[in-house]
Design a protein around this motif. Structure first.
Motif, PDB file in Angstrom:
ATOM      1  N   ASP A 104      -5.500 -12.648  33.262  1.00 45.79           N
ATOM      2  CA  ASP A 104      -6.550 -12.853  34.265  1.00 45.79           C
ATOM      3  C   ASP A 104      -7.911 -12.338  33.819  1.00 45.79           C
ATOM      4  OD1 ASP A 104      -4.900 -14.072  36.218  1.00 45.79           O
ATOM      5  OD2 ASP A 104      -4.078 -12.115  36.749  1.00 45.79           O
ATOM      6  N   PHE A 105      -7.982 -11.753  32.624  1.00 40.71           N
ATOM      7  CA  PHE A 105      -9.256 -11.221  32.131  1.00 40.71           C
ATOM      8  C   PHE A 105      -9.860 -12.116  31.043  1.00 40.71           C
ATOM      9  CE2 PHE A 105      -6.650  -7.623  33.559  1.00 40.71           C
ATOM     10  CZ  PHE A 105      -7.437  -7.194  34.614  1.00 40.71           C
ATOM     11  N   CYS A 106      -9.088 -12.450  30.024  1.00 37.76           N
ATOM     12  CA  CYS A 106      -9.612 -13.308  28.953  1.00 37.76           C
ATOM     13  C   CYS A 106      -9.212 -14.764  29.127  1.00 37.76           C
ATOM     14  CB  CYS A 106      -9.152 -12.802  27.589  1.00 37.76           C
ATOM     15  SG  CYS A 106      -7.363 -12.928  27.303  1.00 37.76           S
ATOM     16  N   ILE A 107      -8.354 -15.037  30.105  1.00 37.84           N
ATOM     17  CA  ILE A 107      -7.885 -16.395  30.450  1.00 37.84           C
ATOM     18  C   ILE A 107      -7.146 -17.051  29.273  1.00 37.84           C
ATOM     19  CG2 ILE A 107      -8.536 -18.488  31.710  1.00 37.84           C
ATOM     20  CD1 ILE A 107      -9.313 -15.946  33.082  1.00 37.84           C
ATOM     21  N   GLU A 108      -6.552 -16.242  28.396  1.00 36.28           N
ATOM     22  CA  GLU A 108      -5.714 -16.764  27.316  1.00 36.28           C
ATOM     23  C   GLU A 108      -4.260 -16.814  27.790  1.00 36.28           C
ATOM     24  OE1 GLU A 108      -6.596 -17.828  24.388  1.00 36.28           O
ATOM     25  OE2 GLU A 108      -8.668 -17.160  24.214  1.00 36.28           O
ATOM     26  N   TYR A 216       1.027 -29.349  24.366  1.00 42.73           N
ATOM     27  CA  TYR A 216       0.370 -28.044  24.405  1.00 42.73           C
ATOM     28  C   TYR A 216       0.280 -27.540  25.841  1.00 42.73           C
ATOM     29  CZ  TYR A 216      -1.021 -29.378  19.698  1.00 42.73           C
ATOM     30  OH  TYR A 216      -1.002 -29.774  18.387  1.00 42.73           O
ATOM     31  N   CYS A 217       0.259 -26.209  25.958  1.00 41.35           N
ATOM     32  CA  CYS A 217       0.126 -25.596  27.280  1.00 41.35           C
ATOM     33  C   CYS A 217      -1.329 -25.432  27.678  1.00 41.35           C
ATOM     34  CB  CYS A 217       0.818 -24.227  27.295  1.00 41.35           C
ATOM     35  SG  CYS A 217       0.039 -22.986  26.224  1.00 41.35           S
ATOM     36  N   SER A 218      -2.241 -25.521  26.704  1.00 41.52           N
ATOM     37  CA  SER A 218      -3.657 -25.288  26.992  1.00 41.52           C
ATOM     38  C   SER A 218      -4.515 -25.920  25.903  1.00 41.52           C
ATOM     39  CB  SER A 218      -3.946 -23.778  27.055  1.00 41.52           C
ATOM     40  OG  SER A 218      -3.676 -23.175  25.793  1.00 41.52           O
ATOM     41  N   GLU A 219      -5.775 -26.141  26.231  1.00 38.62           N
ATOM     42  CA  GLU A 219      -6.716 -26.661  25.245  1.00 38.62           C
ATOM     43  C   GLU A 219      -6.927 -25.657  24.117  1.00 38.62           C
ATOM     44  OE1 GLU A 219     -10.299 -27.780  27.185  1.00 38.62           O
ATOM     45  OE2 GLU A 219      -9.381 -29.404  28.353  1.00 38.62           O
ATOM     46  N   LYS A 220      -6.837 -24.363  24.459  1.00 37.47           N
ATOM     47  CA  LYS A 220      -6.995 -23.311  23.453  1.00 37.47           C
ATOM     48  C   LYS A 220      -5.942 -23.447  22.369  1.00 37.47           C
ATOM     49  CE  LYS A 220      -7.918 -19.249  21.558  1.00 37.47           C
ATOM     50  NZ  LYS A 220      -9.146 -18.974  20.785  1.00 37.47           N
TER      51      LYS A 220
END
Length: 425
Positions: A104-108, A216-220
């Motif tokens: 919840d802080f770096c959104i990774e 993928y779970c995320s664009e990152k």
């Protein structure tokens, strides 16, 4: 039948493994405890009742890490307790989604730390029950987490350490109702969700727009995978060899390759009972994966970081307790009135600091704690900015409530060394 299932399930695991099944006393045992030699029921006074309760308490279960005996030992259909690598999801379809899988802080996306298979006999719905811990690998985020966890009555608390509880009845759509054979031939009853091709942890809701093969779970994670080499092997879907393979066939693959090299090493968690009066012999630790001298060095460094005498005394007591089995990384003790073994006197929560269950509104109680020794098995560097903590205490719903959500979020209290932000461990 429950006992037979768990006995068969654990037979193929390590010799030291004991399923975390909490078994109540048989009715005959309870009657014997209340009848004296003459055959008459006797009423104990308060002191005798307390002594009897002490005798009946389950021992603390100590988790130590071992390399799995076989390549298939940690598959989800064997209901493993494990650390590192990727999670063996109990419900392989209805995984946590959205912000719950992010720091919840770096959104990774959070990284998988460990899972504990801990079924309960109280209800049919907890025949299978597993607790999962995920965390952000940034110490900066963990320090922010420390500030947030003291805030009470938050609707949506910000955390970098998250715990999920999943439970299933014996008869479910994912697994056989019969015990696994532990011979390498066990298979789940149904396929799981397609997972992220980079981390292998979270649901792969996104797909590569070119090859249409990797999810993928995320664009990152998609961007990181592309830069790390996927762009060199990515072929358009029109000429990809696997492009014609139906997506439902791909989901039947229970073992998928994970591209990330940043996951923590994978181990099986073997559970042994804590010995109350025996100190472990350093020379006899054949199963220890780290040397006792390395543990001792870390303990001395951590003691140097404490600012107060109370903390040092607490840590000395903590050290004496864990020295009986210095390779332990987890302490499991789900019992009435159970409390964590706190390394320091500062940073301990009160009852009011432990939030109520978000599912049923009931009380959360302590179930297990994770020790910092696990970081050495994971190969985490020992420097000023590396991930570190004194202990992570996990609190779960006292009634292990049911609900419509497959993975219910529980609560972790993280205690770090005093003055960590200014002192190297």
């Amino acid at each position: 039948m429950t006992e037979e299932f768990n006995a068969e399930r654990s037979r193929g695991s390590s010799n030291n493994f004991r399923t975390l099944q909490i078994t109540p006393l048989d009715e005959e045992d309870q009657e014997e405890a209340q009848i004296d030699n003459s055959g008459y029921v006797d009423s104990y006074d308060d002191d005798e009742e307390e002594e009897e309760e002490e005798e009946e308490k389950e021992p603390v279960g100590l988790g130590v890490l071992e390399k799995p005996e076989n390549s298939w030992s940690l598959q989800r259909e064997l209901f493993p307790s494990k650390a590192g690598g990727t999670p063996a999801w109990l419900d392989p379809v209805n995984l946590p989604t959205g912000r719950s899988r992010l720091c919840d802080f770096c959104i990774e996306p959070l990284q998988f730390m460990l899972q504990v298979y801990a079924p309960l006999t109280e209800k049919d719905s907890t025949f299978h029950r597993t607790l999962f811990i995920f965390m952000c690998t940034s110490m900066s985020c963990l320090l922010q987490d420390q500030h947030e966890q003291w805030k009470r009555n938050q609707d949506k608390p910000s955390r970098s350490v998250k715990v999920f509880r999943c439970q299933l009845p014996r008869y479910n759509s994912f697994y056989s109702s019969e015990p696994p054979k532990n011979n390498g031939k066990d298979k789940p009853s149904s396929a799981g969700a397609v997972l992220c091709g980079w981390c292998g942890t979270w649901r792969g809701d996104k797909v590569c727009g070119s090859c249409r093969r990797v999810h993928y779970c995320s664009e990152k994670h998609q961007a990181v995978h592309w830069k790390s080499g996927h762009k060199r092997c990515c072929l358009p879907s029109s000429i990809s060899q696997d492009a014609s393979e139906p997506s439902n066939n791909r989901t039947l693959r229970e073992v998928q390759e994970v591209a990330s090299n940043g996951l923590w090493p994978e181990y099986e968690i073997a559970i042994t009972d804590e010995c109350e009066d025996k100190v472990s012999d350093d020379n006899g630790q054949v199963n220890s994966l780290i040397s006792s001298s390395r543990v001792d060095e870390s303990i001395e460094a951590l003691m140097d970081s404490f600012g107060g005498e109370d903390d040092k005394k607490s840590w000395a007591s903590f050290q004496e307790r864990i020295s009986r089995t210095p390779e332990q990384v987890l302490r499991y003790y789900r019992d009435a009135g159970a409390k964590p073994l706190w390394p320091t006197s500062s940073g301990q929560p009160s009852k009011a600091d432990i939030p109520k269950c978000t599912g049923c509104g009931g009380r959360r109680t302590f179930e297990f704690q994770v020790l910092p020794q696990i970081l050495y098995y994971f190969g985490v560097e020992n420097d000023a900015h590396s991930l570190d903590w004194a202990t992570i205490a996990v609190y779960t719903c006292e009634s292990s409530c049911d609900g419509n959500v497959a993975y219910k979020e529980e609560f972790a209290w993280v205690q770090i060394a005093s003055q960590y932000s200014t002192t190297q461990r």
